[in-house]
Design a protein around this motif. Structure first.
Motif, PDB file in Angstrom:
ATOM      1  N   PHE A   4      91.632  81.334  13.027  1.00 51.90           N
ATOM      2  CA  PHE A   4      91.900  81.587  14.435  1.00 51.90           C
ATOM      3  C   PHE A   4      93.017  80.670  14.903  1.00 51.90           C
ATOM      4  CE2 PHE A   4      89.887  77.849  16.275  1.00 51.90           C
ATOM      5  CZ  PHE A   4      89.013  77.457  15.275  1.00 51.90           C
ATOM      6  N   LYS A   5      93.622  81.059  15.998  1.00 53.74           N
ATOM      7  CA  LYS A   5      94.734  80.306  16.544  1.00 53.74           C
ATOM      8  C   LYS A   5      94.305  79.763  17.911  1.00 53.74           C
ATOM      9  CE  LYS A   5      99.562  80.816  17.819  1.00 53.74           C
ATOM     10  NZ  LYS A   5     100.675  81.729  17.976  1.00 53.74           N
ATOM     11  N   VAL A   6      94.594  78.512  18.184  1.00 58.64           N
ATOM     12  CA  VAL A   6      94.249  77.885  19.452  1.00 58.64           C
ATOM     13  C   VAL A   6      95.531  77.676  20.237  1.00 58.64           C
ATOM     14  CG1 VAL A   6      93.279  75.844  20.549  1.00 58.64           C
ATOM     15  CG2 VAL A   6      92.288  76.709  18.422  1.00 58.64           C
ATOM     16  N   GLU A   7      95.558  78.210  21.450  1.00 59.73           N
ATOM     17  CA  GLU A   7      96.716  78.016  22.317  1.00 59.73           C
ATOM     18  C   GLU A   7      96.251  77.268  23.554  1.00 59.73           C
ATOM     19  OE1 GLU A   7      99.082  82.114  21.273  1.00 59.73           O
ATOM     20  OE2 GLU A   7      98.912  81.466  23.326  1.00 59.73           O
ATOM     21  N   ILE A   8      96.968  76.221  23.904  1.00 62.66           N
ATOM     22  CA  ILE A   8      96.656  75.425  25.085  1.00 62.66           C
ATOM     23  C   ILE A   8      97.933  75.329  25.905  1.00 62.66           C
ATOM     24  CG2 ILE A   8      95.898  73.194  25.952  1.00 62.66           C
ATOM     25  CD1 ILE A   8      94.509  72.759  23.286  1.00 62.66           C
ATOM     26  N   THR A   9      97.820  75.608  27.187  1.00 61.16           N
ATOM     27  CA  THR A   9      98.970  75.490  28.079  1.00 61.16           C
ATOM     28  C   THR A   9      98.807  74.215  28.883  1.00 61.16           C
ATOM     29  OG1 THR A   9      99.055  77.883  28.260  1.00 61.16           O
ATOM     30  CG2 THR A   9     100.235  76.606  29.930  1.00 61.16           C
ATOM     31  N   PHE A  10      99.791  73.352  28.817  1.00 59.48           N
ATOM     32  CA  PHE A  10      99.777  72.128  29.598  1.00 59.48           C
ATOM     33  C   PHE A  10     100.738  72.285  30.757  1.00 59.48           C
ATOM     34  CE2 PHE A  10      97.138  69.413  27.215  1.00 59.48           C
ATOM     35  CZ  PHE A  10      97.255  69.820  25.894  1.00 59.48           C
ATOM     36  N   TYR A  11     100.350  71.771  31.901  1.00 60.12           N
ATOM     37  CA  TYR A  11     101.225  71.783  33.050  1.00 60.12           C
ATOM     38  C   TYR A  11     102.153  70.590  32.960  1.00 60.12           C
ATOM     39  CZ  TYR A  11      98.063  75.301  34.722  1.00 60.12           C
ATOM     40  OH  TYR A  11      97.325  76.438  34.839  1.00 60.12           O
ATOM     41  N   SER A  12     103.211  70.610  33.723  1.00 56.87           N
ATOM     42  CA  SER A  12     104.232  69.585  33.594  1.00 56.87           C
ATOM     43  C   SER A  12     103.899  68.307  34.366  1.00 56.87           C
ATOM     44  CB  SER A  12     105.572  70.137  34.084  1.00 56.87           C
ATOM     45  OG  SER A  12     105.480  70.444  35.449  1.00 56.87           O
ATOM     46  N   HIS A  13     102.637  68.073  34.688  1.00 60.18           N
ATOM     47  CA  HIS A  13     102.260  66.859  35.392  1.00 60.18           C
ATOM     48  C   HIS A  13     102.095  65.727  34.390  1.00 60.18           C
ATOM     49  CE1 HIS A  13     101.774  69.058  39.032  1.00 60.18           C
ATOM     50  NE2 HIS A  13     101.009  69.923  38.402  1.00 60.18           N
ATOM     51  N   ASN A  14     102.428  64.528  34.818  1.00 56.36           N
ATOM     52  CA  ASN A  14     102.321  63.359  33.963  1.00 56.36           C
ATOM     53  C   ASN A  14     100.978  62.700  34.215  1.00 56.36           C
ATOM     54  OD1 ASN A  14     102.711  61.160  32.392  1.00 56.36           O
ATOM     55  ND2 ASN A  14     104.220  60.193  33.717  1.00 56.36           N
ATOM     56  N   MET A  56      89.681  69.014  31.403  1.00 55.09           N
ATOM     57  CA  MET A  56      90.508  68.016  32.084  1.00 55.09           C
ATOM     58  C   MET A  56      91.659  68.677  32.827  1.00 55.09           C
ATOM     59  SD  MET A  56      90.604  64.677  29.520  1.00 55.09           S
ATOM     60  CE  MET A  56      92.164  65.171  28.903  1.00 55.09           C
ATOM     61  N   ALA A  57      92.282  69.659  32.217  1.00 57.41           N
ATOM     62  CA  ALA A  57      93.398  70.359  32.862  1.00 57.41           C
ATOM     63  C   ALA A  57      92.899  71.080  34.109  1.00 57.41           C
ATOM     64  CB  ALA A  57      94.045  71.339  31.898  1.00 57.41           C
ATOM     65  N   GLN A  58      91.727  71.704  34.035  1.00 62.14           N
ATOM     66  CA  GLN A  58      91.173  72.408  35.189  1.00 62.14           C
ATOM     67  C   GLN A  58      90.819  71.413  36.303  1.00 62.14           C
ATOM     68  OE1 GLN A  58      91.032  75.680  35.734  1.00 62.14           O
ATOM     69  NE2 GLN A  58      90.317  75.181  37.783  1.00 62.14           N
ATOM     70  N   ARG A  59      90.224  70.283  35.938  1.00 60.07           N
ATOM     71  CA  ARG A  59      89.901  69.265  36.944  1.00 60.07           C
ATOM     72  C   ARG A  59      91.169  68.723  37.589  1.00 60.07           C
ATOM     73  NH1 ARG A  59      85.717  67.157  33.353  1.00 60.07           N
ATOM     74  NH2 ARG A  59      87.355  65.842  32.515  1.00 60.07           N
ATOM     75  N   ALA A  60      92.201  68.512  36.784  1.00 63.13           N
ATOM     76  CA  ALA A  60      93.471  68.008  37.320  1.00 63.13           C
ATOM     77  C   ALA A  60      94.074  69.019  38.289  1.00 63.13           C
ATOM     78  CB  ALA A  60      94.449  67.714  36.182  1.00 63.13           C
TER      79      ALA A  60
END
Length: 125
Positions: A4-14, A56-60
């Motif tokens: 399977f392939k895992v894709e994660i999208t990160f936002y550009s926040h530091n 963590m991304a959702q909480r952020a």
């Protein structure tokens, strides 16, 4: 064997508290998964890490939206206060201008009376 392939999208926040980005290793995902004797995949540290990062991304994102809403509300309150302050300053300025105008008219009236009195005295002499 299941792949399977895992894709994660990160936002550009530091996020200072997050570990720095490390490129994926060349190890295939199959070598990172543990298998039960029945050859079924079980949750591993990798899937837990993905879940944790997504959480963590959702909480952020939620925190950022909350901060944005608070900032908008604060800005609205500041704007309303500024408008009220400006209205008060305008009213005071108008009142001050009216007092100055009244004093100037009174001074002009006194000067006019003195000038007429002086003129009358000069006429008599």
């Amino acid at each position: 064997m299941l792949r399977f392939k895992v894709e994660i999208t990160f936002y550009s926040h530091n996020f200072n508290s997050m570990a720095p980005y490390r490129p994926p290793s060349n190890n295939p995902i199959d070598s990172q998964l543990s298998l039960t004797p029945s050859r079924k995949e079980v949750p591993t540290a990798l899937s837990m890490m993905v879940d944790s990062m997504a959480s963590m991304a959702q909480r952020a994102k939620t925190d950022l939206e909350r901060v944005d809403q608070r900032a908008r509300a604060d800005l609205e309150r500041v704007d309303q206060r500024a408008r009220a302050d400006l209205e008060r300053v305008d009213q005071r300025a108008r009142a001050d201008l009216e007092r100055v105008d009244q004093r100037a008219r009174a001074d002009l009236e006194r000067l006019d009376q003195r000038a007429r009195a002086d003129h009358q005295r000069l006429k008599k002499d």
